[in-house]
Motif scaffolding. Structure first.
Motif, PDB file in Angstrom:
ATOM      1  N   PRO A 102     -54.745   8.175  57.108  1.00 10.23           N
ATOM      2  CA  PRO A 102     -55.175   6.948  56.221  1.00 10.23           C
ATOM      3  C   PRO A 102     -55.724   7.409  54.983  1.00 10.23           C
ATOM      4  O   PRO A 102     -55.674   6.467  54.060  1.00 10.23           O
ATOM      5  CB  PRO A 102     -55.945   6.270  57.162  1.00 10.23           C
ATOM      6  CG  PRO A 102     -56.863   7.418  58.178  1.00 10.23           C
ATOM      7  CD  PRO A 102     -55.422   8.443  58.331  1.00 10.23           C
ATOM      8  N   ASP A 103     -56.080   8.472  54.800  1.00  9.83           N
ATOM      9  CA  ASP A 103     -56.694   8.902  53.507  1.00  9.83           C
ATOM     10  C   ASP A 103     -55.799   9.489  52.374  1.00  9.83           C
ATOM     11  O   ASP A 103     -56.137   9.831  51.314  1.00  9.83           O
ATOM     12  CB  ASP A 103     -57.620  10.037  53.986  1.00  9.83           C
ATOM     13  CG  ASP A 103     -58.973   9.639  54.586  1.00  9.83           C
ATOM     14  OD1 ASP A 103     -59.161   8.423  54.648  1.00  9.83           O
ATOM     15  OD2 ASP A 103     -59.708  10.450  55.292  1.00  9.83           O
ATOM     16  N   VAL A 104     -54.379   9.603  52.874  1.00 13.37           N
ATOM     17  CA  VAL A 104     -53.465  10.041  51.906  1.00 13.37           C
ATOM     18  C   VAL A 104     -52.791   8.772  51.367  1.00 13.37           C
ATOM     19  O   VAL A 104     -52.547   7.859  51.564  1.00 13.37           O
ATOM     20  CB  VAL A 104     -52.208  10.941  52.714  1.00 13.37           C
ATOM     21  CG1 VAL A 104     -51.030  11.132  51.743  1.00 13.37           C
ATOM     22  CG2 VAL A 104     -52.725  11.950  53.302  1.00 13.37           C
ATOM     23  N   GLN A 105     -53.205   8.799  49.816  1.00 17.37           N
ATOM     24  CA  GLN A 105     -52.836   7.928  49.092  1.00 17.37           C
ATOM     25  C   GLN A 105     -51.113   8.157  48.770  1.00 17.37           C
ATOM     26  O   GLN A 105     -50.645   9.112  48.620  1.00 17.37           O
ATOM     27  CB  GLN A 105     -53.210   8.060  47.622  1.00 17.37           C
ATOM     28  CG  GLN A 105     -54.886   7.814  47.529  1.00 17.37           C
ATOM     29  CD  GLN A 105     -55.533   8.069  46.335  1.00 17.37           C
ATOM     30  OE1 GLN A 105     -54.671   8.321  45.425  1.00 17.37           O
ATOM     31  NE2 GLN A 105     -57.008   7.562  46.261  1.00 17.37           N
ATOM     32  N   VAL A 106     -50.521   6.934  49.087  1.00 22.66           N
ATOM     33  CA  VAL A 106     -48.875   7.066  49.076  1.00 22.66           C
ATOM     34  C   VAL A 106     -48.482   6.033  48.132  1.00 22.66           C
ATOM     35  O   VAL A 106     -48.851   4.876  48.189  1.00 22.66           O
ATOM     36  CB  VAL A 106     -48.169   6.805  50.341  1.00 22.66           C
ATOM     37  CG1 VAL A 106     -46.972   6.941  50.533  1.00 22.66           C
ATOM     38  CG2 VAL A 106     -49.052   7.652  51.537  1.00 22.66           C
ATOM     39  N   GLU A 107     -47.635   6.336  47.335  1.00 21.15           N
ATOM     40  CA  GLU A 107     -46.948   5.569  46.277  1.00 21.15           C
ATOM     41  C   GLU A 107     -45.371   5.421  46.876  1.00 21.15           C
ATOM     42  O   GLU A 107     -44.543   6.701  46.915  1.00 21.15           O
ATOM     43  CB  GLU A 107     -46.868   6.059  45.078  1.00 21.15           C
ATOM     44  CG  GLU A 107     -46.095   5.107  43.758  1.00 21.15           C
ATOM     45  CD  GLU A 107     -46.143   5.834  42.607  1.00 21.15           C
ATOM     46  OE1 GLU A 107     -45.244   5.044  41.593  1.00 21.15           O
ATOM     47  OE2 GLU A 107     -47.071   6.851  42.202  1.00 21.15           O
TER      48      GLU A 107
END
Length: 165
Positions: A102-107
């Motif tokens: 959940p801490d990985v920012q995904v675009e």
């Protein structure tokens, strides 16, 4: 090339004009095609993005295959609904990994164009490009083309090739 085409584990081809560069704030880019082919690439990209505390950019590309809209007529087609549909499929294919990290920012990006060309453009601003591979023979790759092999030769950043386990 042999190792990249036959290894059962991920293989990284390290291309750099500036030598080794330590991890930085640039994103990790993963090619997502919505098939089992990209499942290993998605998994590895999340693991690496979490370990390097890097943002993740997931890229799904498409080109129209219909003879009805191919060529000149495709300029007059509104592809918005199709791109929205493709984006939803990409987000769904990545949802399991998103909940684990959940801490990985995904675009999520859906872009019209051939995968090798679009991913090559993204490699200019990435610290790593992660792709799957069909594992085609040299003859098949010569006829059908190989996104991963093209990226190994031309990417502006290191390329990780991941096969489905």
């Amino acid at each position: 090339m042999y190792v990249a085409n036959h290894a059962v584990c991920p293989v990284v081809s390290w291309r750099s004009e500036n030598g080794f560069q330590p991890p930085d704030g640039r994103p990790i880019v993963v090619g997502v095609d919505g098939t089992e082919l990209s499942s290993s690439a998605i998994a590895e990209s999340y693991i690496l993005a979490a370990a390097l505390e890097a943002p993740l950019v997931a890229v799904h590309t498409w080109v129209e295959q219909s003879t009805i809209t191919y060529g000149e007529d495709s300029r007059f087609t509104d592809w918005t609904d199709f791109a929205t549909f493709e984006r939803a499929g990409m987000v769904e294919s990545m949802s399991g990994w998103a909940s684990r990290f959940p801490d990985v920012q995904v675009e999520h990006r859906v872009e019209r164009g051939k995968p090798d060309i679009v991913l090559l453009q993204h490699s200019a601003d990435a610290q790593l490009l992660v792709v799957g591979s069909h594992g085609r023979s040299a003859k098949s790759s010569a006829i059908l083309g190989s996104t991963s092999q093209g990226l190994i030769h031309h990417s502006y950043c290191p390329v990780a090739i991941c096969r489905t386990r």
